[in-house]
Design a protein around this motif. Structure first.
Motif, PDB file in Angstrom:
ATOM      1  N   PHE A 299      -8.886   1.606   1.048  1.00  0.00           N
ATOM      2  CA  PHE A 299      -7.628   1.867   1.751  1.00  0.00           C
ATOM      3  C   PHE A 299      -7.466   0.817   2.842  1.00  0.00           C
ATOM      4  N   VAL A 300      -6.243   0.672   3.341  1.00  0.00           N
ATOM      5  CA  VAL A 300      -5.962  -0.317   4.382  1.00  0.00           C
ATOM      6  C   VAL A 300      -5.372   0.371   5.598  1.00  0.00           C
ATOM      7  N   GLN A 301      -5.512  -0.280   6.756  1.00  0.00           N
ATOM      8  CA  GLN A 301      -4.953   0.220   8.008  1.00  0.00           C
ATOM      9  C   GLN A 301      -4.404  -0.960   8.796  1.00  0.00           C
ATOM     10  N   PRO A 302      -3.137  -0.918   9.219  1.00  0.00           N
ATOM     11  CA  PRO A 302      -2.612  -2.011  10.046  1.00  0.00           C
ATOM     12  C   PRO A 302      -3.260  -2.004  11.421  1.00  0.00           C
ATOM     13  N   VAL A 303      -3.489  -3.182  11.951  1.00  0.00           N
ATOM     14  CA  VAL A 303      -4.029  -3.323  13.304  1.00  0.00           C
ATOM     15  C   VAL A 303      -2.922  -3.936  14.152  1.00  0.00           C
ATOM     16  N   GLY A 304      -2.087  -3.082  14.720  1.00  0.00           N
ATOM     17  CA  GLY A 304      -0.928  -3.579  15.446  1.00  0.00           C
ATOM     18  C   GLY A 304       0.145  -4.066  14.496  1.00  0.00           C
ATOM     19  N   ALA A 305       0.952  -5.012  14.966  1.00  0.00           N
ATOM     20  CA  ALA A 305       2.031  -5.563  14.154  1.00  0.00           C
ATOM     21  C   ALA A 305       1.444  -6.406  13.028  1.00  0.00           C
ATOM     22  N   VAL A 306       2.007  -6.252  11.827  1.00  0.00           N
ATOM     23  CA  VAL A 306       1.465  -6.968  10.677  1.00  0.00           C
ATOM     24  C   VAL A 306       2.557  -7.189   9.638  1.00  0.00           C
ATOM     25  N   LYS A 307       2.405  -8.258   8.874  1.00  0.00           N
ATOM     26  CA  LYS A 307       3.246  -8.496   7.692  1.00  0.00           C
ATOM     27  C   LYS A 307       2.300  -8.833   6.555  1.00  0.00           C
ATOM     28  N   VAL A 308       2.428  -8.113   5.445  1.00  0.00           N
ATOM     29  CA  VAL A 308       1.457  -8.257   4.374  1.00  0.00           C
ATOM     30  C   VAL A 308       2.122  -8.043   3.023  1.00  0.00           C
ATOM     31  N   CYS A 309       1.600  -8.682   2.005  1.00  0.00           N
ATOM     32  CA  CYS A 309       2.027  -8.417   0.632  1.00  0.00           C
ATOM     33  C   CYS A 309       0.772  -8.283  -0.232  1.00  0.00           C
ATOM     34  N   ILE A 310       0.943  -7.789  -1.442  1.00  0.00           N
ATOM     35  CA  ILE A 310      -0.182  -7.586  -2.346  1.00  0.00           C
ATOM     36  C   ILE A 310       0.124  -8.245  -3.678  1.00  0.00           C
ATOM     37  N   GLU A 311      -0.849  -9.003  -4.171  1.00  0.00           N
ATOM     38  CA  GLU A 311      -0.728  -9.667  -5.465  1.00  0.00           C
ATOM     39  C   GLU A 311      -1.600  -8.942  -6.482  1.00  0.00           C
ATOM     40  N   PHE A 312      -1.126  -8.837  -7.715  1.00  0.00           N
ATOM     41  CA  PHE A 312      -1.884  -8.196  -8.777  1.00  0.00           C
ATOM     42  C   PHE A 312      -2.162  -9.210  -9.901  1.00  0.00           C
ATOM     43  N   TYR A 313      -3.396  -9.193 -10.374  1.00  0.00           N
ATOM     44  CA  TYR A 313      -3.839 -10.140 -11.395  1.00  0.00           C
ATOM     45  C   TYR A 313      -4.445  -9.384 -12.582  1.00  0.00           C
ATOM     46  N   ASP A 314      -4.357 -10.004 -13.777  1.00  0.00           N
ATOM     47  CA  ASP A 314      -5.029  -9.446 -14.947  1.00  0.00           C
ATOM     48  C   ASP A 314      -6.348 -10.169 -15.206  1.00  0.00           C
ATOM     49  N   HIS A 315      -6.814 -10.930 -14.210  1.00  0.00           N
ATOM     50  CA  HIS A 315      -8.090 -11.619 -14.262  1.00  0.00           C
ATOM     51  C   HIS A 315      -8.596 -11.742 -12.833  1.00  0.00           C
ATOM     52  N   ASP A 316      -9.839 -12.116 -12.673  1.00  0.00           N
ATOM     53  CA  ASP A 316     -10.411 -12.276 -11.331  1.00  0.00           C
ATOM     54  C   ASP A 316      -9.751 -13.482 -10.667  1.00  0.00           C
ATOM     55  N   PRO A 317      -8.959 -13.291  -9.607  1.00  0.00           N
ATOM     56  CA  PRO A 317      -8.237 -14.419  -8.981  1.00  0.00           C
ATOM     57  C   PRO A 317      -9.164 -15.435  -8.346  1.00  0.00           C
ATOM     58  N   ARG A 318     -10.400 -15.067  -8.102  1.00  0.00           N
ATOM     59  CA  ARG A 318     -11.344 -16.015  -7.494  1.00  0.00           C
ATOM     60  C   ARG A 318     -11.762 -17.089  -8.473  1.00  0.00           C
ATOM     61  N   ARG A 319     -11.375 -16.925  -9.762  1.00  0.00           N
ATOM     62  CA  ARG A 319     -11.676 -17.948 -10.768  1.00  0.00           C
ATOM     63  C   ARG A 319     -10.635 -19.059 -10.759  1.00  0.00           C
ATOM     64  N   ASN A 320      -9.466 -18.799 -10.126  1.00  0.00           N
ATOM     65  CA  ASN A 320      -8.385 -19.795 -10.146  1.00  0.00           C
ATOM     66  C   ASN A 320      -8.784 -21.061  -9.383  1.00  0.00           C
TER      67      ASN A 320
END
Length: 320
Positions: A299-320
């Motif tokens: 789970f996530v929790q904002p720490v004060g003001a924040v702007k965030v997005c989430i990306e979804f992959y069908d493979h491990d993105p660390r391989r890119n």
């Protein structure tokens, strides 16, 4: 502590164009008249009966889309998961309102009857014309937004007691302990508005419109339903969230599906990411993205003001 929902437009109405749109709108208005006549202003009881029906389209759509994709050996563009989440969300609405207004024996009989009739009828309609089926649901959800807006008016006028929010609702939407029925109705109305947009969007796409020109589905889903080639990048990217509209579902325990990797990209401020399987806690910022592996609870929790997005992959993105 006040509860804020993602920004929604209460005035959205899809003007009917084709004959199928007019048919869907006419059916919706007929059912609306039946609901108004039967329930009047007993909105808690209305919600119980209608939410048992509202959970049907998402599951029917997901099932038949799944089977069609298997037959044609094609990708679903992310819609199966979206529709299943819609069905689950509507079921949680039902479980919440059962705590608010216990259904009578007569209403339980009505639920059994209406649900079976609607399930069979909607399944047939979806087989004949998925576009019309999704347009019908879009109109249903337009009316749901109206109904929950009227429910709020009754609460604000003191004609409906603003009781404490049921525990199941506080847990599901991440509401504070002081949350009330009004907060629950606000959360449900926001959900229905997103169901409205996602179904009108899919109906438009099935009618030949470009997916990029359609309204986005839930705010935590993609702004486009097109898939990019494997290994090229994310197949889904959410809109930007702030500390004010970060979905409650992301701030409680959840996980991605099998074979789905997530990358949390903080654009401004900081965000705390907790991995429940390992106990690891990360502080994310613009230089430090968060990586989520398939089926990993977090789970996530904002720490004060924040702007965030989430990306979804069908493979491990660390391989890119």
């Amino acid at each position: 502590m006040s509860f804020s929902t993602p920004p929604i437009d209460l005035s959205v109405h899809h003007a009917p164009g084709a004959a199928s749109d007019r048919f869907a709108l006419a059916v919706t208005k007929l059912l609306r008249w039946c609901a108004d006549t039967f329930f009047a202003k007993r909105y808690g009881h209305r919600a119980i009966v209608l939410e048992t029906v509202a959970a049907v389209p998402g599951m029917v759509g997901a099932t038949l889309t799944h089977l069609r994709c298997l037959r044609r050996m094609e990708n679903d563009k992310g819609w199966i998961r979206t529709l299943m989440e819609e069905a689950e969300n509507e079921r949680m609405h039902l479980m919440t309102f059962i705590e608010v207004a216990q259904p009578t024996l007569f209403e339980r009989v009505v639920i059994l009857t209406v649900q079976w009739v609607f399930y069979l009828g909607f399944s047939l309609l979806y087989l004949i014309s998925p576009r019309t089926a999704h347009r019908l649901v879009g109109y249903f959800e337009e009316e749901a937004v109206v109904s929950y807006t009227l429910y709020l008016a009754e609460i604000d006028a003191g004609r409906v007691a603003n009781i404490p929010a049921p525990a199941i609702a506080r847990q599901y939407w991440g509401l504070p302990p002081s949350a009330t029925l009004r907060d629950v109705v606000l959360a449900v109305r926001a959900d229905e508005a997103h169901h409205r947009d996602v179904n009108h969007s899919l109906a438009a796409e099935l009618g030949g419109a470009s997916p990029a020109s359609n309204p986005s589905p839930y705010p935590w889903h993609a702004s486009t339903t097109e898939l990019t080639p494997p290994e090229a990048g994310p197949y889904r990217v959410t809109v930007d969230f702030t500390q004010d509209n970060l979905p409650a579902a992301l701030q409680k325990e959840h996980n991605t599906a099998k074979d789905v990797w997530g990358v949390i990209r903080v654009k401004e401020g900081s965000l705390r990411l907790t991995h429940l399987d390992t106990g690891k806690v990360e502080l994310l910022d613009a230089q430090t993205p968060g990586y989520v592996t398939p089926l990993s609870p977090h789970f996530v929790q904002p720490v004060g003001a924040v702007k965030v997005c989430i990306e979804f992959y069908d493979h491990d993105p660390r391989r890119n």
